[in-house]
Design a protein around this motif. Structure first.
Motif, mmCIF file in Angstrom:
data_model
loop_
_atom_site.group_PDB
_atom_site.id
_atom_site.type_symbol
_atom_site.label_atom_id
_atom_site.label_comp_id
_atom_site.label_asym_id
_atom_site.label_seq_id
_atom_site.Cartn_x
_atom_site.Cartn_y
_atom_site.Cartn_z
ATOM 1 N N ASP A 128 0.827 -1.127 -0.133
ATOM 2 C CA ASP A 128 0.219 -0.078 -0.133
ATOM 3 C C ASP A 128 1.279 1.574 -0.095
ATOM 4 O O ASP A 128 0.875 1.990 0.654
ATOM 5 C CB ASP A 128 -0.896 -0.332 0.831
ATOM 6 C CG ASP A 128 -2.120 1.064 0.992
ATOM 7 O OD1 ASP A 128 -2.611 0.974 0.035
ATOM 8 O OD2 ASP A 128 -2.501 1.624 2.253
ATOM 9 N N GLY A 170 -2.741 -6.019 3.663
ATOM 10 C CA GLY A 170 -2.433 -6.146 2.122
ATOM 11 C C GLY A 170 -1.432 -8.073 2.029
ATOM 12 O O GLY A 170 -2.348 -8.894 1.519
ATOM 13 N N LEU A 223 -7.897 -2.869 4.790
ATOM 14 C CA LEU A 223 -6.974 -2.313 3.487
ATOM 15 C C LEU A 223 -7.288 -1.366 3.202
ATOM 16 O O LEU A 223 -8.730 -0.582 3.468
ATOM 17 C CB LEU A 223 -7.531 -3.413 2.249
ATOM 18 C CG LEU A 223 -7.478 -4.851 2.488
ATOM 19 C CD1 LEU A 223 -8.355 -5.604 1.508
ATOM 20 C CD2 LEU A 223 -6.184 -4.468 1.801
ATOM 21 N N GLN A 271 -6.874 -0.776 -2.413
ATOM 22 C CA GLN A 271 -5.975 -1.317 -2.153
ATOM 23 C C GLN A 271 -6.278 -3.391 -2.810
ATOM 24 O O GLN A 271 -5.161 -3.996 -3.663
ATOM 25 C CB GLN A 271 -5.150 -1.769 -1.184
ATOM 26 C CG GLN A 271 -4.265 -2.327 -0.383
ATOM 27 C CD GLN A 271 -3.371 -2.524 0.570
ATOM 28 O OE1 GLN A 271 -4.408 -2.327 1.650
ATOM 29 N NE2 GLN A 271 -2.308 -3.528 1.006
#
Length: 348
Positions: free
Chosen positions: A281, A292, A315, A319
């Motif tokens: 990210d 992630g 998240l 993403q």
């Protein structure tokens, strides 16, 4: 294990994530599956209790540091018996002097081979005090020095600091992860100038993995040029798509040994960095880094959720779509088939 010699040989070492269920409770079943996955993928070691494992495991309300370290060690040792391959166990160590020494002693008791030491708790202390901190821990367990990027809680250190770290006898390796080329060069220069040819260099620069592994670094020692190579990686990125990452790592090492594969390494380097941008990210200053990682593992069925102990760690916007994009764009750099083939056995 002679951990110094083992690390000098070069290995792919993933940072081990933490598996939580839908109620944010520790899922031992999925945690074991992750450890089995990494061993089956051919990793040369595991780093447990580090950033990817979530520093919150140390909080009294969770009390997970020892259970997580113990489960990883027990599972890894059992898998080693089956695989017949050695494996280095590396424990994350954090906190002030008393806390770090206690964590180091616990890691040694549980059979860990070395400690990756975070100095975030000493962020505002003078550099000589930080070096003394590492030296003290190294009397308990072999130490891997750690240059952590400021965006993840690290700080910028001087060349003199890394010379001092390289002079500590029981520092066996340095994980170089400032995400900065100038600072990466300074660490390697410091190691060369300290005359430490027995200190292994590992990349933690998830944004430039391939370049780090393939670049020769030359600095002078005692009036003579000395060439050093980053021999392995200790990486959060390698906690996902691990079997493909290990294959790529071995291919890079073979290339350095004079066995060219015909791969376009510059293009591959860009692809891996693009994948890492989605995974960590980067668009949101790494806010979704751990979710992630967990989201990729969730999609593969290796963990139940992408939840973190901190419910606010989720998240970032867009993403999930980015993770889908990079997985489709670089099919040779993912390992979905490998995972699907073995997942049920790992989850037994």
């Amino acid at each position: 294990m002679n951990v110094r010699q083992y690390l000098l040989e070069g290995h792919a070492i993933p940072a081990h994530p933490l598996a939580l269920d839908a109620r944010r409770r520790f899922s031992e079943r999925h945690q074991r599956a992750l450890t089995r996955y990494y061993v089956a993928a051919g990793c040369g070691g595991l780093a447990v209790g580090v950033h990817s494992t979530q520093f919150e495991i140390r909080a009294p309300e969770h009390g997970l540091l020892r259970p997580v370290l113990q489960l990883a060690a027990e599972t890894a040792r059992a898998e080693q018996v089956r695989s017949g391959r050695p494996l280095a166990l590396i424990a994350g160590v954090c906190g002030d002097r008393a806390t770090a020494l206690a964590e180091a002693a616990q890691a040694r008791e549980l059979g860990y081979d070395a400690a990756l030491v975070s100095t975030t708790a000493l962020r505002d202390r003078p550099e000589p005090e930080v070096a003394a901190h590492l030296a003290a821990i190294s009397e308990v367990i072999p130490v891997i020095g750690f240059y952590l990027q400021p965006a993840a809680g690290g700080r910028v250190f001087s060349l003199d600091f890394w010379r001092a770290v390289a002079a500590i006898p029981n520092v066996v390796a340095i994980k170089i992860a400032p995400f900065n080329r100038y600072q990466t060069l300074e660490v390697i220069r410091a190691v060369v100038e300290a005359g430490r040819d027995d200190l292994a260099l590992y990349t933690g620069n998830d944004d430039t993995i391939i370049a780090d592994l393939l670049t020769p670094f030359t600095f002078a020692h005692a009036g003579h040029p000395v060439r050093r190579q980053i021999v392995g990686g200790l990486l959060g990125h390698w906690g996902v798509w691990t079997e493909a990452s290990v294959r790529l790592y071995r291919e890079a090492r073979a290339h350095l040994a004079g066995q060219p594969s015909g791969r376009d390494w510059l293009a591959t380097a860009a692809a891996v960095t693009d994948m890492n941008g989605a995974l960590f990210d980067a668009a949101h200053r790494f806010a979704g880094c751990i979710p992630g990682i967990l989201e990729v593992l969730r999609r593969q069925g290796l963990v139940a959720t992408n939840f973190c102990l901190n419910p606010h760690e989720t998240l970032s916007s867009g993403q999930a779509e980015e993770l889908t994009r990079v997985a489709r764009a670089y099919p040779d750099l993912v390992d979905d088939t490998f995972v699907a083939t073995h997942r049920d056995a790992w989850l037994r």
